[in-house]
Design a protein around this motif. Sequence first.
Motif, PDB file in Angstrom:
ATOM      1  N   GLN A  88       1.289  -1.193  -0.074  1.00 56.30           N
ATOM      2  CA  GLN A  88      -0.089   0.336  -0.429  1.00 56.30           C
ATOM      3  C   GLN A  88       0.898   0.535  -0.187  1.00 56.30           C
ATOM      4  O   GLN A  88       0.899   1.816  -0.246  1.00 56.30           O
ATOM      5  N   SER A  89       1.997   1.188   0.931  1.00 56.75           N
ATOM      6  CA  SER A  89       2.601   2.599   0.559  1.00 56.75           C
ATOM      7  C   SER A  89       3.103   2.250  -0.127  1.00 56.75           C
ATOM      8  O   SER A  89       3.723   4.069  -1.219  1.00 56.75           O
ATOM      9  N   TYR A  90       3.469   1.601  -1.077  1.00 56.74           N
ATOM     10  CA  TYR A  90       4.661   1.840  -3.241  1.00 56.74           C
ATOM     11  C   TYR A  90       3.332   1.549  -3.865  1.00 56.74           C
ATOM     12  O   TYR A  90       3.694   1.586  -4.861  1.00 56.74           O
ATOM     13  N   GLY A  91       1.488   1.981  -3.632  1.00 55.97           N
ATOM     14  CA  GLY A  91       0.709   1.963  -4.541  1.00 55.97           C
ATOM     15  C   GLY A  91       0.843   0.904  -4.953  1.00 55.97           C
ATOM     16  O   GLY A  91       0.652   0.948  -5.626  1.00 55.97           O
ATOM     17  N   LEU A  92       0.745  -0.284  -4.615  1.00 52.20           N
ATOM     18  CA  LEU A  92       0.738  -1.358  -4.991  1.00 52.20           C
ATOM     19  C   LEU A  92       0.190  -2.648  -4.741  1.00 52.20           C
ATOM     20  O   LEU A  92      -0.183  -3.666  -4.477  1.00 52.20           O
ATOM     21  N   SER A  93      -0.991  -2.393  -4.057  1.00 52.92           N
ATOM     22  CA  SER A  93      -2.477  -2.774  -2.751  1.00 52.92           C
ATOM     23  C   SER A  93      -3.025  -3.871  -4.303  1.00 52.92           C
ATOM     24  O   SER A  93      -2.767  -4.768  -3.929  1.00 52.92           O
ATOM     25  N   ARG A  94      -2.864  -3.853  -5.449  1.00 53.92           N
ATOM     26  CA  ARG A  94      -3.976  -5.360  -6.045  1.00 53.92           C
ATOM     27  C   ARG A  94      -2.618  -6.352  -5.952  1.00 53.92           C
ATOM     28  O   ARG A  94      -3.342  -7.300  -6.798  1.00 53.92           O
ATOM     29  N   TYR A  95      -1.644  -5.844  -5.889  1.00 49.89           N
ATOM     30  CA  TYR A  95      -0.247  -7.038  -5.852  1.00 49.89           C
ATOM     31  C   TYR A  95      -0.229  -7.616  -4.424  1.00 49.89           C
ATOM     32  O   TYR A  95       0.746  -8.469  -4.145  1.00 49.89           O
ATOM     33  N   ALA A  96      -0.935  -7.196  -3.342  1.00 52.60           N
ATOM     34  CA  ALA A  96      -1.072  -7.153  -2.920  1.00 52.60           C
ATOM     35  C   ALA A  96      -0.495  -8.734  -2.157  1.00 52.60           C
ATOM     36  O   ALA A  96      -0.371  -9.786  -1.695  1.00 52.60           O
ATOM     37  N   LEU A  97      -1.817  -9.262  -2.876  1.00 50.08           N
ATOM     38  CA  LEU A  97      -3.413 -10.747  -2.383  1.00 50.08           C
ATOM     39  C   LEU A  97      -2.398 -11.316  -3.326  1.00 50.08           C
ATOM     40  O   LEU A  97      -2.003 -12.134  -2.530  1.00 50.08           O
ATOM     41  N   ASP A  98      -1.750 -11.287  -4.372  1.00 45.58           N
ATOM     42  CA  ASP A  98      -1.089 -12.052  -4.816  1.00 45.58           C
ATOM     43  C   ASP A  98       0.290 -12.348  -4.738  1.00 45.58           C
ATOM     44  O   ASP A  98       0.662 -13.957  -4.474  1.00 45.58           O
ATOM     45  N   LEU A  99       0.596 -11.440  -3.881  1.00 42.05           N
ATOM     46  CA  LEU A  99       2.561 -11.797  -3.548  1.00 42.05           C
ATOM     47  C   LEU A  99       2.216 -12.465  -2.428  1.00 42.05           C
ATOM     48  O   LEU A  99       2.521 -12.852  -1.763  1.00 42.05           O
ATOM     49  N   VAL A 100       1.099 -12.578  -0.916  1.00 37.94           N
ATOM     50  CA  VAL A 100       1.004 -12.611   0.458  1.00 37.94           C
ATOM     51  C   VAL A 100       1.005 -14.352   0.240  1.00 37.94           C
ATOM     52  O   VAL A 100       1.565 -15.411   0.466  1.00 37.94           O
ATOM     53  N   VAL A 101      -0.095 -14.671  -0.924  1.00 38.32           N
ATOM     54  CA  VAL A 101      -0.548 -15.850  -1.431  1.00 38.32           C
ATOM     55  C   VAL A 101       0.787 -16.822  -2.178  1.00 38.32           C
ATOM     56  O   VAL A 101       1.355 -17.749  -1.583  1.00 38.32           O
ATOM     57  N   ARG A 102       1.390 -16.138  -2.484  1.00 35.31           N
ATOM     58  CA  ARG A 102       2.514 -16.773  -3.338  1.00 35.31           C
ATOM     59  C   ARG A 102       3.857 -16.691  -1.932  1.00 35.31           C
ATOM     60  O   ARG A 102       4.753 -18.381  -2.262  1.00 35.31           O
ATOM     61  N   VAL A 103       4.132 -15.850  -1.697  1.00 37.82           N
ATOM     62  CA  VAL A 103       4.835 -15.806  -0.334  1.00 37.82           C
ATOM     63  C   VAL A 103       4.618 -16.956   1.025  1.00 37.82           C
ATOM     64  O   VAL A 103       5.818 -17.855   0.955  1.00 37.82           O
ATOM     65  N   MET A 104       3.249 -16.390   1.177  1.00 37.53           N
ATOM     66  CA  MET A 104       3.909 -17.400   2.444  1.00 37.53           C
ATOM     67  C   MET A 104       3.413 -19.459   2.246  1.00 37.53           C
ATOM     68  O   MET A 104       3.461 -20.142   2.397  1.00 37.53           O
ATOM     69  N   VAL A 105       2.140 -18.964   1.412  1.00 33.44           N
ATOM     70  CA  VAL A 105       1.539 -20.678   1.016  1.00 33.44           C
ATOM     71  C   VAL A 105       2.778 -21.590   0.238  1.00 33.44           C
ATOM     72  O   VAL A 105       2.454 -22.387   0.961  1.00 33.44           O
ATOM     73  N   ILE A 106       3.217 -20.953  -1.072  1.00 31.38           N
ATOM     74  CA  ILE A 106       3.827 -21.096  -1.932  1.00 31.38           C
ATOM     75  C   ILE A 106       5.379 -21.657  -1.275  1.00 31.38           C
ATOM     76  O   ILE A 106       6.070 -22.668  -1.748  1.00 31.38           O
ATOM     77  N   GLU A 107       6.122 -20.337  -0.543  1.00 29.42           N
ATOM     78  CA  GLU A 107       7.101 -20.769  -0.231  1.00 29.42           C
ATOM     79  C   GLU A 107       7.740 -21.070   0.824  1.00 29.42           C
ATOM     80  O   GLU A 107       8.567 -21.954   1.066  1.00 29.42           O
ATOM     81  N   LEU A 108       7.323 -20.871   2.270  1.00 28.50           N
ATOM     82  CA  LEU A 108       7.431 -20.455   3.283  1.00 28.50           C
ATOM     83  C   LEU A 108       6.927 -21.674   4.092  1.00 28.50           C
ATOM     84  O   LEU A 108       7.291 -22.756   4.626  1.00 28.50           O
ATOM     85  N   ILE A 109       5.352 -21.979   3.786  1.00 30.27           N
ATOM     86  CA  ILE A 109       5.197 -22.909   4.245  1.00 30.27           C
ATOM     87  C   ILE A 109       5.726 -24.134   4.560  1.00 30.27           C
ATOM     88  O   ILE A 109       5.652 -24.906   5.484  1.00 30.27           O
ATOM     89  N   PRO A 110       6.327 -25.054   3.316  1.00 31.46           N
ATOM     90  CA  PRO A 110       6.870 -26.249   2.963  1.00 31.46           C
ATOM     91  C   PRO A 110       7.915 -26.050   3.969  1.00 31.46           C
ATOM     92  O   PRO A 110       8.238 -26.922   4.153  1.00 31.46           O
ATOM     93  N   LEU A 111       8.539 -24.758   3.542  1.00 33.03           N
ATOM     94  CA  LEU A 111      10.004 -25.019   3.856  1.00 33.03           C
ATOM     95  C   LEU A 111      10.168 -25.130   5.730  1.00 33.03           C
ATOM     96  O   LEU A 111      10.434 -25.996   6.087  1.00 33.03           O
ATOM     97  N   THR A 112       9.149 -24.335   6.640  1.00 40.90           N
ATOM     98  CA  THR A 112       8.502 -24.171   7.699  1.00 40.90           C
ATOM     99  C   THR A 112       8.563 -25.290   8.817  1.00 40.90           C
ATOM    100  O   THR A 112       8.611 -25.692   9.070  1.00 40.90           O
TER     101      THR A 112
END
Length: 267
Positions: A88-112
């Motif tokens: 939101q601070s960089y004016g990229l709110s429409r990409y935030a949800l996509d980024l969160v899903v990619r970072v959390m579910v795809i990358e961090l969750i299996p490794l954690t």
Amino acid sequence: MSWSEITLRTPGRMWASLGRHALAWWRSIYLAAVMLVLVASPSSYGHGARTLMARQIYVQTAPVLAGFTALAALLCAVIARIVIVTAQSYGLSRYALDLVVRVMVIELIPLTAALFVAMRCTIPAGVQVVQMRASGQLAAWKARGIDPIRAALVPRAAAGVFAAITLAALSCAVALVTVYLSVYGFSLAGFGIYTRVFGQVFTPSLTLVFVLKTWFFSLTVAIMPMASALYMPLARRRQGGEELGGFARMFAVLLLIEVISLMGNYY
């Protein structure tokens, strides 16, 4: 010791160290192949073996479910909030949800989930195997015609794989719910948008990479500690070098799997 003696001994020590590392890697690969064959063999699932495996699955999975669920929810909430506020601070709110899903579910969750299972389940199980070797229990089983790998290692490794996959699946569900609540709160207004973004992120190729990564993560954290426990020289047990070497090999394999999955997802 003179400088010339040190110079002469250094290549020998390097070759000896490389030989030990190569032997350790070969033993891990060999044990992984043996255990996969035993897991696929119907003879490994007799009545006593099924009971022992069910007990190991319960012991390694049930006690950590509540703690890991709470940890996953907290981690997802914090990271989701950081990513959303930053976007939101960089004016990229429409990409935030996509980024969160990619970072959390795809990358961090299996490794954690894999690291959590390694620390709480499979590494302590490997310590149990070392204690069984030190007490002579594995040798006694072998003398009575009982395969120590089938009796001691296969149930613990199978339980580790089950625990890693279960925690990964559970944490994915927790992450999806936590991310939705972080973005839309307790409202169904964003459910359609959220499911559409989720469907756009999880393409068939990315889903295949995600499943394979989770599977190989679970195999790594289940088998590598067992290999270190089975082949670690008991005379060097108190020095700690062998345990650290086993941990380093496990983390190296996890890192390699993560790098390959990133290349498959984004290249």
